[in-house]
Design an enzyme around this catalytic site. Structure first.
Site, PDB file in Angstrom:
ATOM      1  N   SER A  25       0.808  -1.222   0.000  1.00  0.00           N
ATOM      2  CA  SER A  25       0.000   0.000   0.000  1.00  0.00           C
ATOM      3  C   SER A  25       0.841   1.272   0.000  1.00  0.00           C
ATOM      4  O   SER A  25       0.522   2.216  -0.733  1.00  0.00           O
ATOM      5  CB  SER A  25      -0.968  -0.007   1.187  1.00  0.00           C
ATOM      6  OG  SER A  25      -1.952  -0.992   1.022  1.00  0.00           O
ATOM      7  N   THR A  70      -5.819  -3.587   7.084  1.00  0.00           N
ATOM      8  CA  THR A  70      -5.773  -4.974   6.661  1.00  0.00           C
ATOM      9  C   THR A  70      -6.038  -5.837   7.886  1.00  0.00           C
ATOM     10  O   THR A  70      -6.362  -5.331   8.969  1.00  0.00           O
ATOM     11  CB  THR A  70      -4.421  -5.287   5.980  1.00  0.00           C
ATOM     12  OG1 THR A  70      -4.470  -6.607   5.447  1.00  0.00           O
ATOM     13  CG2 THR A  70      -3.259  -5.139   6.937  1.00  0.00           C
ATOM     14  N   LYS A  74     -10.146  -5.263  10.185  1.00  0.00           N
ATOM     15  CA  LYS A  74     -11.268  -4.830   9.356  1.00  0.00           C
ATOM     16  C   LYS A  74     -12.611  -4.860  10.085  1.00  0.00           C
ATOM     17  O   LYS A  74     -13.511  -4.081   9.762  1.00  0.00           O
ATOM     18  CB  LYS A  74     -11.348  -5.673   8.083  1.00  0.00           C
ATOM     19  CG  LYS A  74     -10.175  -5.448   7.130  1.00  0.00           C
ATOM     20  CD  LYS A  74     -10.339  -6.225   5.848  1.00  0.00           C
ATOM     21  CE  LYS A  74      -9.179  -5.988   4.885  1.00  0.00           C
ATOM     22  NZ  LYS A  74      -9.362  -6.693   3.600  1.00  0.00           N
ATOM     23  N   GLY A 134     -12.523 -20.885  -0.096  1.00  0.00           N
ATOM     24  CA  GLY A 134     -12.287 -20.269   1.200  1.00  0.00           C
ATOM     25  C   GLY A 134     -13.523 -19.598   1.764  1.00  0.00           C
ATOM     26  O   GLY A 134     -14.540 -19.458   1.077  1.00  0.00           O
ATOM     27  N   GLY A 136     -13.146 -16.868   4.557  1.00  0.00           N
ATOM     28  CA  GLY A 136     -12.768 -15.832   5.507  1.00  0.00           C
ATOM     29  C   GLY A 136     -13.402 -14.490   5.184  1.00  0.00           C
ATOM     30  O   GLY A 136     -14.383 -14.392   4.447  1.00  0.00           O
TER      31      GLY A 136
END
Length: 281
Positions: A25, A70, A74, A134, A136
Site C-alpha cells: 500500500s 488490513t 477490518k 475459502g 474468511g
C-alpha cells in the site's frame, strides 16, 4: 479555505495491520501522491493489533486524512468509528477510514468495488455461476461483489460446517444463492466460469494439477508470492487470470480518491509502481 487536496499543510495517511511489513500500500499511495503533485502528503505503515487499535486512533492529530486497514483490523475497527457506509455494513468489514478535520471517523470498504472494477477491466461483467475457494473475511467481500456480477448460484468450498453456515448466512444477507461444498471436493470449483480464490498462500497449490483443459476466469486475491501455483497452471491452460495486485490497485485507487479528494487517481502509475516493487522482492 483550501481543500484537503490542495492545502499546503502536511497530510498523513497509513496502512495498519499485523503483520504489515509486506504491504504494498505505501508504494501505491506514494506513487499516486507523486503523480498528483501532493508534495506535502505522506503514507506509512504501522504494525497495529486489535488490542492496540483504539490507542492508535486516539493518538491521531488533525494532520491525518485517512487509514487503510488490513487483517486483523477490518472488523475490530467498526465500534471505534462514528459511521460506516452501506457497502462496509453489508459485509461488516472496513478497509478504509476517512478522517475529517473535526475528527469524525467514517469507515468504508473499497475491496468490494475494487473486485468489481478488476473483473470489469478484464471484460468480466456477468457470469451465470461462480465458485469461491475459502470462507474468511475476503470471501464475504467476494460474495458482495458477486451479488453484482453473478446471476446464478455461487458455490463456496470450505473446510468446516461452521464456515459453511457462515457463508450461507452471508449469501442470505447479500441476496446471493450460496451453495457450500467440502474442501476435499474443491477441484469441482475449477469448472465454474469464474473462480475466486481467497485462501492463504499455499492453500490451493494442490489444485494446480487439476485445472481443466478450457478454464474460465480465475481471480486469485494473493499477490505475493505471484503467480500462485494455481494461477500459473490456470494461465498455462489458457484461462484468464486476475491477480491480487489487480485488486490491490483498484481498491487503492478508490482510497486515494476518498482520502485526498482528487479524482481520478492515476491507476496506470500505481499499477506500474506495484509491479516494480513486487519484481524487486
Amino acid at each position: 479555505m483550501p481543500s484537503r487536496a490542495t492545502s499546503s499543510r502536511t497530510r498523513r495517511a497509513a496502512v495498519l495491520g499485523s503483520p504489515i511489513a509486506h504491504s504494498l500500500s505505501p508504494v501505491l499511495h506514494r506513487a499516486a501522491y507523486d503523480e498528483l503533485g501532493l508534495t506535502t502528503w505522506s503514507y506509512d505503515r504501522f504494525e497495529v493489533t486489535e488490542t492496540g487499535l483504539a490507542d492508535f486512533l486516539g493518538g491521531l492529530d488533525p494532520s491525518w486524512a485517512g487509514l487503510s486497514l488490513t487483517m486483523p483490523l477490518k472488523r475490530a475497527v467498526i465500534p471505534l468509528l462514528d459511521e460506516i457506509t452501506d457497502t462496509a455494513a453489508s459485509v461488516e468489514a472496513v478497509n478504509t477510514v476517512v478522517l475529517d478535520a473535526d475528527g469524525r471517523r467514517t469507515g468504508d470498504n473499497t475491496d468490494i468495488p475494487g473486485m468489481i472494477a478488476a473483473l470489469r477491466e478484464r471484460g468480466v461483467t456477468t457470469v451465470e455461476s461462480a465458485a469461491i475457494l475459502g470462507a474468511g473475511a475476503t470471501a464475504s467481500s467476494a460474495l458482495a461483489a458477486l451479488a453484482r456480477v453473478c446471476t446464478g448460484p455461487v458455490t463456496a468450498y470450505v473446510r468446516s460446517e461452521p464456515r459453511a453456515a457462515e457463508m450461507r448466512g452471508w449469501g442470505s444477507r447479500l441476496g446471493v444463492e450460496v451453495r457450500t461444498a467440502d474442501w476435499a471436493d474443491a477441484a469441482g470449483a475449477l469448472d465454474a466460469p469464474l473462480v475466486i480464490g481467497t485462501t492463504p498462500a499455499g492453500a490451493s497449490d494442490a489444485l494446480a494439477g487439476q485445472v481443466p483443459d478450457h478454464p474460465g476466469t480465475l481471480f486469485d486475491v494473493l499477490y505475493d508470492p505471484w503467480p500462485t501455483a494455481l494461477a500459473a497452471a490456470w494461465s498455462a491452460r489458457g484461462g484468464q487470470v486476475v491477480g491480487g495486485l489487480d485488486l490491490l490497485v483498484h481498491q487503492a485507487v478508490l482510497q486515494v480518491e476518498m482520502m485526498t479528494g482528487r479524482a481520478p487517481a492515476p491507476l496506470p502509475v500505481m499499477r506500474k509502481a506495484g509491479e516494480q516493487a513486487l519484481g524487486a522482492r
